[in-house]
Design an enzyme around this catalytic site. Structure first.
Site, PDB file in Angstrom:
ATOM      1  CE  LYS A  30      -1.998 -46.363  -0.480  1.00 16.19           C
ATOM      2  NZ  LYS A  30      -1.017 -47.211  -0.612  1.00 16.19           N
ATOM      3  N   PRO A  43       1.524 -37.878   6.102  1.00 19.24           N
ATOM      4  CG  PRO A  43       2.998 -39.181   7.460  1.00 19.24           C
ATOM      5  CD  PRO A  43       1.447 -38.920   6.981  1.00 19.24           C
ATOM      6  CB  VAL A  44       4.077 -35.049   1.588  1.00 22.40           C
ATOM      7  CG1 VAL A  44       4.230 -34.931  -0.014  1.00 22.40           C
ATOM      8  CG2 VAL A  44       2.820 -34.192   2.007  1.00 22.40           C
ATOM      9  CB  ALA A  45       5.925 -38.336  -1.485  1.00 24.74           C
ATOM     10  CB  ALA A  46       4.602 -41.104   3.249  1.00 23.29           C
ATOM     11  N   GLY A  47       3.596 -43.413   0.706  1.00 28.68           N
ATOM     12  CA  GLY A  47       3.101 -44.768   0.427  1.00 28.68           C
ATOM     13  C   GLY A  47       1.670 -44.948   1.087  1.00 28.68           C
ATOM     14  N   GLY A  53      -2.092 -40.101   0.531  1.00 30.63           N
ATOM     15  CA  GLY A  53      -2.421 -38.856   0.848  1.00 30.63           C
ATOM     16  C   GLY A  53      -3.027 -38.096  -0.187  1.00 30.63           C
ATOM     17  CB  SER A  65      -4.773 -41.372  -3.789  1.00 27.48           C
ATOM     18  OG  SER A  65      -3.693 -41.508  -4.643  1.00 27.48           O
ATOM     19  CB  ALA A  66      -6.873 -39.661   0.684  1.00 24.80           C
ATOM     20  CG  ASP A  76      -2.969 -45.944  -4.268  1.00 21.70           C
ATOM     21  OD1 ASP A  76      -3.222 -47.031  -4.911  1.00 21.70           O
ATOM     22  OD2 ASP A  76      -2.076 -45.323  -3.924  1.00 21.70           O
TER      23      ASP A  76
END
Length: 289
Positions: A10, A93-97, A100, A102-103, A135
């Site tokens: 997202k 990408p991990v911990a990127a806003g 990921g 949450s999805a 999220d």
């Protein structure tokens, strides 16, 4: 029986903090949008237990992972003792806003509800989703939506066209908890106009959407991660129609009229800015196969 699931990332077209809730959580008002970039998860039944394989650097394969926690939460809430083996293939990408984790958690709730024949309603799954993260309820629903409260109060919005998106994720780790703590300390000025964004989304007007982009956390993250401002400037110079940071960052996205235009914009960027991905807006969050 194997289940394959696409769990989509997202972006936040707007992100505002409107106050603090009685339990200490930040009260959010954010227009969220699913994008086609997705992780892939494969679920296989086991007689008992939870097994998780990731193979991605920096992604835990145990109880620290939201996928594991989602599976265990379902077992605890329903009394189901069946097991599962989950293969998680990371593309987001991990911990990127970009939501990921949450999805992936939302995809796990949906997939195991089917694999374990639990017959939980969407409303029941949404209540469990909130226990996993702010999220996760949106990632369960997907599309275009206004989220309020902790993120669980969702109002679906008219779907946007499949506009192109360029994502640039600097190679810098960002702690969401630290960003919110700094926000509370600094209380930056300048808030997004959520109502203007809602009107722009309703008209499906790319120029108006781009003019209404805003994220109250961006100045905070940019003060700690100067790369955010550099990426924003580079995307603007490369011709993106609108540019903003997603979530607590550090990913910055550029909106374009289509995927072809997004690829042209991406081609003008310096690869040293970070990981560059071209994708598009999409209407759904999770695709079961």
């Amino acid at each position: 029986m194997l289940l394959q699931v696409q769990a989509r990332a997202k972006i936040n077209l707007t992100l505002d903090i409107t106050g603090l809730l009685p339990d200490g959580y930040h009260e959010l008002e954010t227009v969220m949008q699913s994008i086609a970039l997705a992780d892939r998860l494969v679920f296989a039944p086991l007689p008992g237990g939870i097994e998780l394989e990731t193979g991605a650097s920096g992604v835990p394969a145990g109880p620290e992972n939201l996928v594991w926690r989602a599976a265990e939460l379902l077992r605890k809430q329903t009394g189901c003792r069946r097991g599962v083996r989950i293969h998680l293939f990371k593309n987001i990408p991990v911990a990127a806003g970009l939501g990921g984790g949450s999805a992936d958690a939302a995809a796990t709730l949906l997939a195991l509800n089917r694999l374990w024949s639990l017959d939980l309603s969407r409303e029941e799954l949404a209540r469990l989703a909130l226990q996993l993260g702010a999220d996760v309820p949106f990632c369960l629903a997907g599309g275009t939506a206004l989220a309020r409260g902790k993120g669980e109060l969702l109002t679906p919005l008219p779907p946007l066209p499949p506009w192109g998106v360029v994502l640039v994720t600097p190679d810098v780790a960002v702690s969401t908890a630290r960003i919110y703590k700094e926000y509370d300390r600094l209380l930056p000025v300048g808030r997004p106009d959520t109502q203007a964004m809602l009107r722009a989304v309703d008209r499906r007007d790319l120029a108006a959407v781009c003019a209404s982009l805003g994220n109250v956390l961006e100045p905070v993250t940019a003060s700690l991660v100067p790369e955010v401002r550099r990426v924003k400037g580079a995307l603007q110079e490369a011709g993106a129609a609108g540019v903003e940071m997603s979530g607590s960052g550090p990913t910055v996205f550029g909106l374009c009229s289509g995927e072809e235009e997004a690829r042209r914009v991406a081609g003008r960027l310096d690869p040293r800015l970070g990981r560059i991905i071209c994708t598009r807006l999409c209407a759904g969050a999770i695709h079961l196969q």
